[in-house]
Write a protein that holds these residues in place. Structure first.
Motif, PDB file in Angstrom:
ATOM      1  N   GLY A 228      -9.715   0.548  -0.903  1.00 39.27           N
ATOM      2  CA  GLY A 228     -10.662   1.490  -1.477  1.00 39.27           C
ATOM      3  C   GLY A 228     -10.400   2.926  -1.033  1.00 39.27           C
ATOM      4  N   THR A 229     -11.430   3.761  -1.148  1.00 35.89           N
ATOM      5  CA  THR A 229     -11.314   5.193  -0.876  1.00 35.89           C
ATOM      6  C   THR A 229     -10.897   5.470   0.557  1.00 35.89           C
ATOM      7  OG1 THR A 229     -13.032   5.631  -2.515  1.00 35.89           O
ATOM      8  CG2 THR A 229     -12.524   7.400  -0.951  1.00 35.89           C
ATOM      9  N   ASN A 230     -11.453   4.723   1.503  1.00 38.00           N
ATOM     10  CA  ASN A 230     -11.098   4.947   2.898  1.00 38.00           C
ATOM     11  C   ASN A 230      -9.607   4.755   3.134  1.00 38.00           C
ATOM     12  OD1 ASN A 230     -13.381   5.790   4.262  1.00 38.00           O
ATOM     13  ND2 ASN A 230     -14.191   3.725   4.460  1.00 38.00           N
ATOM     14  N   ALA A 231      -9.066   3.671   2.585  1.00 37.81           N
ATOM     15  CA  ALA A 231      -7.646   3.402   2.774  1.00 37.81           C
ATOM     16  C   ALA A 231      -6.793   4.493   2.141  1.00 37.81           C
ATOM     17  CB  ALA A 231      -7.286   2.042   2.184  1.00 37.81           C
ATOM     18  N   GLN A 232      -7.183   4.963   0.969  1.00 37.11           N
ATOM     19  CA  GLN A 232      -6.421   6.023   0.302  1.00 37.11           C
ATOM     20  C   GLN A 232      -6.431   7.310   1.121  1.00 37.11           C
ATOM     21  OE1 GLN A 232      -8.140   6.333  -3.613  1.00 37.11           O
ATOM     22  NE2 GLN A 232      -7.615   4.234  -4.168  1.00 37.11           N
ATOM     23  N   SER A 233      -7.580   7.632   1.710  1.00 30.45           N
ATOM     24  CA  SER A 233      -7.657   8.847   2.515  1.00 30.45           C
ATOM     25  C   SER A 233      -6.853   8.715   3.801  1.00 30.45           C
ATOM     26  CB  SER A 233      -9.121   9.177   2.839  1.00 30.45           C
ATOM     27  OG  SER A 233      -9.701   8.188   3.671  1.00 30.45           O
ATOM     28  N   ILE A 234      -6.742   7.503   4.326  1.00 32.00           N
ATOM     29  CA  ILE A 234      -5.974   7.276   5.552  1.00 32.00           C
ATOM     30  C   ILE A 234      -4.477   7.420   5.283  1.00 32.00           C
ATOM     31  CG2 ILE A 234      -5.316   5.515   7.245  1.00 32.00           C
ATOM     32  CD1 ILE A 234      -8.240   4.460   6.968  1.00 32.00           C
ATOM     33  N   ILE A 235      -4.018   6.850   4.181  1.00 29.05           N
ATOM     34  CA  ILE A 235      -2.588   6.850   3.881  1.00 29.05           C
ATOM     35  C   ILE A 235      -2.108   8.207   3.388  1.00 29.05           C
ATOM     36  CG2 ILE A 235      -0.833   5.842   2.360  1.00 29.05           C
ATOM     37  CD1 ILE A 235      -2.376   3.230   2.484  1.00 29.05           C
ATOM     38  N   ALA A 236      -2.985   8.941   2.708  1.00 27.77           N
ATOM     39  CA  ALA A 236      -2.587  10.237   2.146  1.00 27.77           C
ATOM     40  C   ALA A 236      -2.068  11.159   3.247  1.00 27.77           C
ATOM     41  CB  ALA A 236      -3.780  10.877   1.442  1.00 27.77           C
ATOM     42  N   ASN A 237      -0.907  11.763   2.989  1.00 31.80           N
ATOM     43  CA  ASN A 237      -0.301  12.720   3.925  1.00 31.80           C
ATOM     44  C   ASN A 237       0.029  12.107   5.288  1.00 31.80           C
ATOM     45  OD1 ASN A 237      -0.620  14.897   2.030  1.00 31.80           O
ATOM     46  ND2 ASN A 237      -2.778  14.998   2.608  1.00 31.80           N
ATOM     47  N   ALA A 238       0.215  10.805   5.325  1.00 24.77           N
ATOM     48  CA  ALA A 238       0.632  10.129   6.554  1.00 24.77           C
ATOM     49  C   ALA A 238       1.895   9.320   6.241  1.00 24.77           C
ATOM     50  CB  ALA A 238      -0.472   9.220   7.087  1.00 24.77           C
ATOM     51  N   PRO A 239       3.075   9.917   6.379  1.00 21.78           N
ATOM     52  CA  PRO A 239       4.304   9.232   5.964  1.00 21.78           C
ATOM     53  C   PRO A 239       4.630   7.993   6.777  1.00 21.78           C
ATOM     54  CG  PRO A 239       4.807  11.249   7.153  1.00 21.78           C
ATOM     55  CD  PRO A 239       3.331  11.263   6.903  1.00 21.78           C
ATOM     56  N   TYR A 240       3.953   7.817   7.907  1.00 18.99           N
ATOM     57  CA  TYR A 240       4.222   6.662   8.752  1.00 18.99           C
ATOM     58  C   TYR A 240       3.404   5.442   8.361  1.00 18.99           C
ATOM     59  CZ  TYR A 240       0.498   9.455  10.882  1.00 18.99           C
ATOM     60  OH  TYR A 240      -0.615  10.240  11.087  1.00 18.99           O
ATOM     61  N   PHE A 241       2.456   5.557   7.426  1.00 19.77           N
ATOM     62  CA  PHE A 241       1.695   4.421   6.930  1.00 19.77           C
ATOM     63  C   PHE A 241       2.216   4.001   5.560  1.00 19.77           C
ATOM     64  CE2 PHE A 241      -2.165   6.102   9.427  1.00 19.77           C
ATOM     65  CZ  PHE A 241      -1.887   5.277  10.506  1.00 19.77           C
ATOM     66  N   ALA A 242       2.341   2.690   5.348  1.00 21.51           N
ATOM     67  CA  ALA A 242       2.755   2.160   4.047  1.00 21.51           C
ATOM     68  C   ALA A 242       1.784   1.062   3.637  1.00 21.51           C
ATOM     69  CB  ALA A 242       4.169   1.590   4.127  1.00 21.51           C
ATOM     70  N   PRO A 243       1.324   1.042   2.387  1.00 23.20           N
ATOM     71  CA  PRO A 243       0.414  -0.024   1.948  1.00 23.20           C
ATOM     72  C   PRO A 243       1.094  -1.379   2.010  1.00 23.20           C
ATOM     73  CG  PRO A 243       1.188   1.269   0.075  1.00 23.20           C
ATOM     74  CD  PRO A 243       1.668   1.967   1.308  1.00 23.20           C
ATOM     75  N   THR A 244       0.332  -2.407   2.361  1.00 25.40           N
ATOM     76  CA  THR A 244       0.869  -3.757   2.462  1.00 25.40           C
ATOM     77  C   THR A 244      -0.268  -4.758   2.348  1.00 25.40           C
ATOM     78  OG1 THR A 244       2.335  -5.183   3.788  1.00 25.40           O
ATOM     79  CG2 THR A 244       0.662  -3.942   4.980  1.00 25.40           C
ATOM     80  N   THR A 245       0.037  -6.030   2.477  1.00 19.79           N
ATOM     81  CA  THR A 245      -0.977  -7.078   2.495  1.00 19.79           C
ATOM     82  C   THR A 245      -0.677  -8.069   3.611  1.00 19.79           C
ATOM     83  OG1 THR A 245       0.245  -8.447   0.909  1.00 19.79           O
ATOM     84  CG2 THR A 245      -1.405  -6.936   0.004  1.00 19.79           C
ATOM     85  N   ILE A 246      -1.743  -8.663   4.125  1.00 20.99           N
ATOM     86  CA  ILE A 246      -1.612  -9.844   4.981  1.00 20.99           C
ATOM     87  C   ILE A 246      -1.795 -11.037   4.066  1.00 20.99           C
ATOM     88  CG2 ILE A 246      -2.567 -11.114   6.949  1.00 20.99           C
ATOM     89  CD1 ILE A 246      -3.593  -8.407   8.012  1.00 20.99           C
ATOM     90  N   LYS A 247      -0.780 -11.849   3.932  1.00 24.89           N
ATOM     91  CA  LYS A 247      -0.746 -12.881   2.914  1.00 24.89           C
ATOM     92  C   LYS A 247      -1.830 -13.944   3.120  1.00 24.89           C
ATOM     93  CE  LYS A 247       2.763 -11.226   0.653  1.00 24.89           C
ATOM     94  NZ  LYS A 247       2.534 -10.632  -0.690  1.00 24.89           N
ATOM     95  N   ALA A 248      -2.347 -14.428   2.010  1.00 18.49           N
ATOM     96  CA  ALA A 248      -3.319 -15.522   2.054  1.00 18.49           C
ATOM     97  C   ALA A 248      -2.739 -16.689   2.833  1.00 18.49           C
ATOM     98  CB  ALA A 248      -3.674 -15.957   0.636  1.00 18.49           C
TER      99      ALA A 248
END
Length: 333
Positions: A228-248
């Motif tokens: 959601g919005t929180n995750a987008q704000s965290i990742i924005a302008n932070a090149p060291y973070f990459a979106p991912t998933t913890i698999k089911a």
């Protein structure tokens, strides 16, 4: 500014706590000078200690043998490892890529106690995910629900703690947002959750984790998605973070993929390390990658190209750069 404990006279600890292996080859085997490598990891229960042991085992037992001995030194984590590599007490150290970015890319040396101009990048070992583990019946469903709660935020001087406060700041939160922030390590946060000493544990590490598994199985803790919005704000302008998933299915009672983001656990050294030694370290890990993955299974998450570039926020060591160019792996600088 950051707190850390600087350990001295560490050589005896390598024999007490670490894996030490010695190659029988004479000095200069395969064009490498005889070298004693000590690797800074973290506490015993996390992923860094077994990763460092796996690397030592691979370097000293891969064929043909090198004139290398290798030992693992448990430490307070990423920040402590950077300091010790910089000042020469460690030859190699495992560091979270976001910590590497903040310390090496810091444009104002007056803001830090140590200047890290000697730090050099070799490769990434594995990815590490940001996880939020909530206490049973806590009612916590999203990051915003952490406000006013008691949180475990990782040990002082650890990469986890540094990363967590960076994440919270990017989400518009700080220490005053919570009832209490406690520096529990991964070795005891399961007990803290089960005894209701904390409402949630914030952690950065490779999955699956024994402490998370035990918290879920023993006292009904559960993982939250970070989206959601929180995750987008965290990742924005932070090149060291990459979106991912913890698999089911990674953990019990997690039937769906959990969205979050990740950093890389990277291996760094000093510009003082001999070029031929750095070259052979990288060559052995990449040319015998399938064998290395049998020792360090988390490495399978990266392709060779990803392992050569993930989290590369320090200059490449010339020996590493030589190998990547010979192997045709594009790495930039």
């Amino acid at each position: 500014m950051f707190p850390f404990v600087l350990l001295r006279n560490v050589a005896p600890l390598l024999l007490v706590f670490g894996f030490v292996a010695t190659s029988p080859q004479p000095a200069g085997a395969q064009g490498v000078q005889a070298e004693n490598l000590n690797i800074g990891s973290a506490r015993f229960r996390g992923a860094y200690y077994p990763a460092a042991n796996a690397l030592c085992g691979h370097l000293t037992r891969s064929e043909p043998r090198l004139a290398i001995s290798c030992g693992v030194l448990p430490s307070d984590g990423s920040l402590a490892n950077l300091v010790r590599v910089q000042d020469g007490r460690l030859k190699l150290g495992i560091v979270q890529s976001d910590v590497l970015y903040r310390e090496v890319k810091n444009s104002n040396p007056a803001d830090r106690r140590v200047s890290f101009e000697n730090i050099r990048y070799l490769f990434a070992l594995h990815p590490e995910q940001f996880t939020v583990l909530a206490r049973r019946n806590s009612g916590i469903q999203k990051l915003a629900d952490l406000v006013g709660r008691k949180l475990s935020v990782g040990e002082a001087a650890s990469g986890t703690r540094s990363t967590i406060f960076d994440i919270l700041a990017k989400a518009g939160l700080d220490r005053t947002s919570f009832e209490k922030t406690i520096e529990f390590s991964s070795t005891i946060y399961r007990d803290a959750l089960c005894a209701s000493k904390v409402d949630a544990v914030l952690h950065v590490g490779a999955n699956p984790q024994t402490a998370i598994l035990e918290s879920i199985e023993d006292c009904g803790a559960y993982l939250l998605p970070v989206d959601g919005t929180n995750a987008q704000s965290i990742i924005a302008n932070a090149p060291y973070f990459a979106p991912t998933t913890i698999k089911a299915g990674t953990y019990p009672n997690t039937p769906q993929d959990l969205r979050t983001f990740e950093v890389a656990a990277v291996l760094v050294t000093s510009s003082d390390l001999d070029d031929s030694v750095a070259y052979q370290i990288v060559r052995r890990v990449f040319e015998q990658r399938a064998r290395f993955i049998t020792r360090h299974k988390l490495a399978a998450a990266y392709s060779p190209e990803q392992a050569a570039t993930a989290g590369n926020f320090a200059p490449y060591h010339p020996g590493a750069l030589r190998y990547y160019r010979e192997a045709g792996i594009a790495v930039g600088n």
